[in-house]
Design an enzyme around this catalytic site. Structure first.
Site, mmCIF file in Angstrom:
data_model
loop_
_atom_site.group_PDB
_atom_site.id
_atom_site.type_symbol
_atom_site.label_atom_id
_atom_site.label_comp_id
_atom_site.label_asym_id
_atom_site.label_seq_id
_atom_site.Cartn_x
_atom_site.Cartn_y
_atom_site.Cartn_z
ATOM 1 N N HIS A 217 0.828 -1.197 0.000
ATOM 2 C CA HIS A 217 0.000 0.000 0.000
ATOM 3 C C HIS A 217 0.867 1.254 0.000
ATOM 4 O O HIS A 217 0.503 2.280 0.563
ATOM 5 C CB HIS A 217 -0.916 0.022 1.224
ATOM 6 C CG HIS A 217 -1.847 -1.126 1.278
ATOM 7 N ND1 HIS A 217 -1.552 -2.284 1.945
ATOM 8 C CD2 HIS A 217 -3.070 -1.311 0.719
ATOM 9 C CE1 HIS A 217 -2.559 -3.133 1.813
ATOM 10 N NE2 HIS A 217 -3.484 -2.570 1.078
ATOM 11 N N ASP A 398 0.573 4.743 4.224
ATOM 12 C CA ASP A 398 0.315 4.700 2.793
ATOM 13 C C ASP A 398 -0.099 6.041 2.212
ATOM 14 O O ASP A 398 -0.373 6.141 1.021
ATOM 15 C CB ASP A 398 -0.758 3.655 2.473
ATOM 16 C CG ASP A 398 -2.012 3.842 3.315
ATOM 17 O OD1 ASP A 398 -2.182 4.944 3.865
ATOM 18 O OD2 ASP A 398 -2.793 2.887 3.430
ATOM 19 N N ASP A 400 -2.794 7.870 2.496
ATOM 20 C CA ASP A 400 -4.165 8.052 2.025
ATOM 21 C C ASP A 400 -5.081 8.715 3.046
ATOM 22 O O ASP A 400 -6.272 8.872 2.798
ATOM 23 C CB ASP A 400 -4.766 6.707 1.605
ATOM 24 C CG ASP A 400 -5.064 5.799 2.800
ATOM 25 O OD1 ASP A 400 -4.491 6.026 3.886
ATOM 26 O OD2 ASP A 400 -5.864 4.859 2.643
#
Length: 575
Positions: A217, A398, A400
């Protein structure tokens, strides 16, 4: 760099639409993901795989006879929501129950676990298994904390073949656990991956180096080493995996040499030449190896090696026929399948039972307008902070978190507006916002925020205007939900490190007689200070845990965003 996109925020939706059109004869789209074009045959256990996007062929590429019955598709590197997982499971169910299975990531474990609870509440038999094959992410003594990477391929394949054989749900679950217990993986990266629309990769690897022990990821590896030759890398991978071999593993192994995005097939074959020889020199017999891209990470440059030690059952399941958009082996002509179904029929099967909307009292409906304004302000603040939160999260994760907060709060805003128009009270607006937040944000923070806001809304209710003490009680209800779902403790470097001082300070100031606005402002200061102090902590849970040292000096993204949210809400509270 991930170059081809229109609106980066819709990358997953656009890619899925293209996939469904390209493979219209094989799969059907349903809310939350895809299922086979032919319904699961009556009496067969359905296997539903899933996770975030960015890993193709995982996960929608392995839906088809002999492999998965459905795949849940989240946003890039973000867990799908519980409602999305439940939706795909309903559409895939053939009456014998559903196994849901993902890699071992906090968001996936939480959301798919909640989906199982929802499905069981509807009377559908369901179970969940997490894959834990990555030897670099935790020691053998903490094997249940290991991540799932390309070992997904062997575990998902064997569970699916067991289901095709006609095993019941308990048998398919046992097959998945058995395959997972005998699967080990190790990966390396030569370059990081870039999120759609981003200018920079989530991490970089120093020139002339490789990163050992990467995640899928966008997480960097646990250490950087000199860039090896293909033969040297083969030895590193083989030695690393064999050192973690299960007891009584045997001599026959299924092997996956996996490319993570930009390592070309010819390079993989050069690497395989030495890997195969080293495995044979170790006394192992390689059974039907897979060399290619099976679990990718957008445009990451890297490879991973997976071994599953076989017994008679696992070898039979590994060698069983399968025919999917991205994975084909043998002939599935003898596999019994259900009837073909239209996209509308598949979508109808995915629908959840619905309840009747309950209107709020006049006083609560008046307050609902203030709640909507507050949610709108939070969504605007998260849009401003998206880049900052993503940068903080990318240090050891990651990257995000900012995008997830924007998606979640944006969905919450729209749901809150609709709920107010329907005449719901303040609690109903909050419950609608929480459900939408969890559904659209995905990931760990998405389900935690969604569940917490829903719990707050339940406590606030739709009749009376809450007092300051009622609000403190509602915050406590949200906190209790976070503790139950998240499994973290104060000091683990999570959102909880900011939530707990906020909760306790709010309670203390309310009980001391402060009005709500004053108490909230004081509690917000405590939360912001605690969020900054997380920079000194080492993460104990989540994707950042394997890279704990890298995160020291950077505050936790979840704690930081919590401080931003409560600071924004402070401007919308009246005494």
């Amino acid at each position: 760099m991930t170059r081809l996109h229109d609106d980066p925020a819709r990358f997953t939706e656009d890619a899925l639409a293209g996939f469904l059109d390209a493979h219209a004869g094989r799969v059907r789209g349903v809310p939350g993901g895809v299922v086979r074009a032919r319904a699961t045959r009556e009496g067969k256990v359905a296997v539903v795989v899933g996770g975030g996007s960015g890993h193709y062929p995982a996960f929608c590429g392995v839906v088809g006879p002999g492999y998965a019955d459905g795949a849940v598709v989240g946003n890039v590197f973000t867990s799908p929501s519980a409602s999305e997982a439940a939706s795909v499971a309903r559409a895939a169910d053939g009456g014998a129950g559903v196994l849901l299975t993902t890699g071992n990531y906090a968001g996936d474990v939480m959301n798919f676990g909640l989906a199982v609870e929802h499905l069981r509440g509807e009377g559908l038999r369901a179970a969940y298994v997490a894959v834990t094959d990555d030897v670099a992410s935790a020691s053998a003594q903490e094997i249940t904390k290991r991540r799932g990477i390309a070992g997904d391929v062997t575990v998902f394949k064997c569970a699916s073949a067991a289901a095709e054989e006609g095993l019941d749900l308990d048998g398919v679950v046992a097959a998945a656990h058995h395959a997972n217990d005998r699967t080990r993986s190790l990966g390396v990266a030569f370059s990081g991956c870039t999120m759609p629309g981003a200018d920079e990769p989530l991490f970089t690897v120093p020139d002339g180096s490789m990163s050992l022990g990467l995640g899928i990821h966008g997480e960097p590896g646990v250490s950087d080493e000199r860039m090896p030759t293909a033969a040297e890398l083969a030895k590193t991978l083989v030695d690393g995996v064999l050192a973690e071999a299960p007891e009584s593993g045997g001599e026959r192994v299924a092997v996956v040499l996996n490319g993570l995005g930009t390592v070309k097939y010819e390079e993989l074959f050069v690497l395989w030449r030495t890997v195969a020889g080293l495995l044979r020199d170790a006394g192992l017999h390689v059974v039907e190896p897979e060399v290619g891209e099976l679990v990718t990470s957008l445009d990451m440059g890297g490879v991973s090696l997976t071994l599953m030690w076989l017994d008679d059952d696992l070898e039979r399941w590994w060698r069983a026929a399968a025919d999917t958009p991205a994975y084909r082996k043998g002939s599935v002509a003898d596999l019994e399948q259900g009837p073909e179904r239209s996209a509308d029929d598949a979508a109808a099967a995915a629908e959840a039972p619905t309840g009747q909307v309950q209107p709020g009292s006049q006083a609560s409906r008046a307050l609902a307008a203030d709640v909507v304004a507050a949610v709108e302000a939070v969504a605007a603040r998260m849009a401003e902070a998206e880049e900052e939160l993503g940068r903080i999260d990318a240090v050891a994760g990651d990257g995000d978190h900012g995008r997830g907060m924007v998606r979640g709060t944006g969905a919450a805003r729209e749901a809150a507006q609709r709920a107010e128009q329907e005449g719901r009270g303040a609690g109903g607006v909050l419950r609608a916002a929480g459900g939408a937040w969890a559904d659209r944000a995905g990931g760990t923070s998405g389900v935690l925020w969604g569940a917490a806001v829903t719990a707050v809304g339940t406590r606030v209710g739709d009749e009376d205007v809450p007092t300051a003490a009622d609000v403190a009680d509602a915050v406590d209800a949200g906190m209790d939900t976070l503790l139950r779902l998240g499994g973290a403790s104060v000091g683990d470097k999570t959102m909880l490190d900011a939530v707990e001082p906020f909760r306790t300070t709010l309670r203390e100031r309310v009980e001391a007689g402060d009005d709500l606005a004053t108490a909230w402002a004081t509690a917000t200061g405590a939360a912001e200070e605690a969020a900054q102090q997380t920079a000194d902590l080492r993460p104990q849970v989540g994707r950042a845990r394997p890279l704990a040292e890298r995160s020291v000096g950077t505050p936790d993204a979840g704690a930081t965003s919590f401080g931003m949210v409560v600071r924004t809400l402070a401007g919308h509270l009246r005494g």
